[in-house]
Enzyme design. Sequence first.
Site, PDB file in Angstrom:
ATOM      1  N   GLN A 193       0.808  -1.211   0.000  1.00  0.00           N
ATOM      2  CA  GLN A 193       0.000   0.000   0.000  1.00  0.00           C
ATOM      3  C   GLN A 193       0.847   1.269   0.000  1.00  0.00           C
ATOM      4  O   GLN A 193       0.312   2.372   0.028  1.00  0.00           O
ATOM      5  CB  GLN A 193      -0.924  -0.016   1.228  1.00  0.00           C
TER       6      GLN A 193
ATOM      7  N   HIS B  61      -1.063   0.227   5.545  1.00  0.00           N
ATOM      8  CA  HIS B  61      -1.672   1.259   6.389  1.00  0.00           C
ATOM      9  C   HIS B  61      -0.779   2.483   6.602  1.00  0.00           C
ATOM     10  O   HIS B  61      -0.408   2.825   7.713  1.00  0.00           O
ATOM     11  CB  HIS B  61      -2.084   0.658   7.741  1.00  0.00           C
TER      12      HIS B  61
ATOM     13  N   GLU C 201     -15.881   3.511   8.675  1.00  0.00           N
ATOM     14  CA  GLU C 201     -16.510   4.569   9.459  1.00  0.00           C
ATOM     15  C   GLU C 201     -16.416   5.932   8.778  1.00  0.00           C
ATOM     16  O   GLU C 201     -15.459   6.233   8.073  1.00  0.00           O
ATOM     17  CB  GLU C 201     -15.830   4.694  10.829  1.00  0.00           C
TER      18      GLU C 201
ATOM     19  N   TYR D 216      -9.953 -10.347   9.262  1.00  0.00           N
ATOM     20  CA  TYR D 216     -10.169 -10.800   7.892  1.00  0.00           C
ATOM     21  C   TYR D 216     -10.467 -12.291   7.817  1.00  0.00           C
ATOM     22  O   TYR D 216     -10.946 -12.772   6.794  1.00  0.00           O
ATOM     23  CB  TYR D 216      -8.960 -10.424   7.022  1.00  0.00           C
TER      24      TYR D 216
END
Length: 391
Positions: free
Chosen positions: A98, A162, A265, A286
């Site tokens: 990522q 992340h 959220e 997960y």
Amino acid sequence: MNEYRNSIALTFTIIFILFIYGCAMPEGPIPLSGDAPEAEGWKTETVIENLEQPWSITWLTDSTFLITERNGNLLYFEDYQAEPMQISGLPEIYVDGQGGLMDVSVHPAYLENRRVFLTYASGDKDSNRTAVVRAVLNVEEQRLENTEEIFRVTPNKDSNQHFGSRIVWTSDSTFALSVGDGGNRPVKTGDVLSREHAQMFDSHLGKILHLTQNGEPAEENPFLDDPDAMPEIWSYGHRNIQGLAYDDESGTLWANEHGSRGGDELNLIKSGENYGWPEVTYSREYWYTKITSETSKPGMVDPKVVWTPAQAPSGLLFYTGDAFPEWQGDLFSGGLQGEQVRRIILDGESVIGEEKIPIGRRVRDVKQGPDGFIYVLTAHDDGELIRILPE
């Protein structure tokens, strides 16, 4: 023998039922947001194609703009028809998982100082972090000048997950920066699970930070005088925020946040508040087991929206344009997994409804253009810039 087989089958049935029961989405004070009705009065057109995993877009003037590609390219466009120019002078970027080149934002006084701000992953697979670089854009020579790293997240980590990360300006000289928690269980940073850093005050991970244009802690930060806290922290208890939006008129900061297998959220961000991760969450691991049975606790802020099934939110816009007068004052949240943009209808600080704008591709960024239209970047090797305009 048949009785034995029946007993084995019954045992596995009971285990399966108990497993499903234990993995059920936790109940809490916030209803889970499922599907939404489709918004009316819009259409899309593709204005740019063949982008390589685009991550962010920002406008320099009414017609010129920059797009980042996660692989480390910064592209300059004279208009929507012109071929892009690749800008040189970027720092060394760690591209893996990522990580890569992420957000791009220009200083509020860009026309005077030509300053561009970029977030990116720096380091290598053994030691990396989110960082912010500031530079001056020299369009004529197609390069960044006076490039300097003004902030880097601590501690370093060794995962490629992340990173966050978005920048949104909260004044003419300060900005909010979102930083991910560092990675999924069983990933560790130091000697604890990375996710636990979201609740740790001696770590930037899992936080929204508030910085000056020089990368220093902003003067009004809530923990500025706390010797046990990082002075840059604005809010904490976050998992991986990839959308930030700021309402200049009210001074309201909004964030959308990735959960883990559901439990994404939308949060209204307040100074010094704890948003719960990982102590309270609507997410699951997960592999489906519960992270916690708690969805709300005293002293922790409940989300305004919980998306389950997951939207995988990325890119958040507070809309103020004239192209869609009826949408003014609403939020628009992109969805990587949802492959749509959600219109989040607001009444002040309350969410009173949702609508969807199907895109059919993974949405990475959502921005308002100078023309008042809404622009969407899709997160593919053949990514696109898509314009949403009135029908």
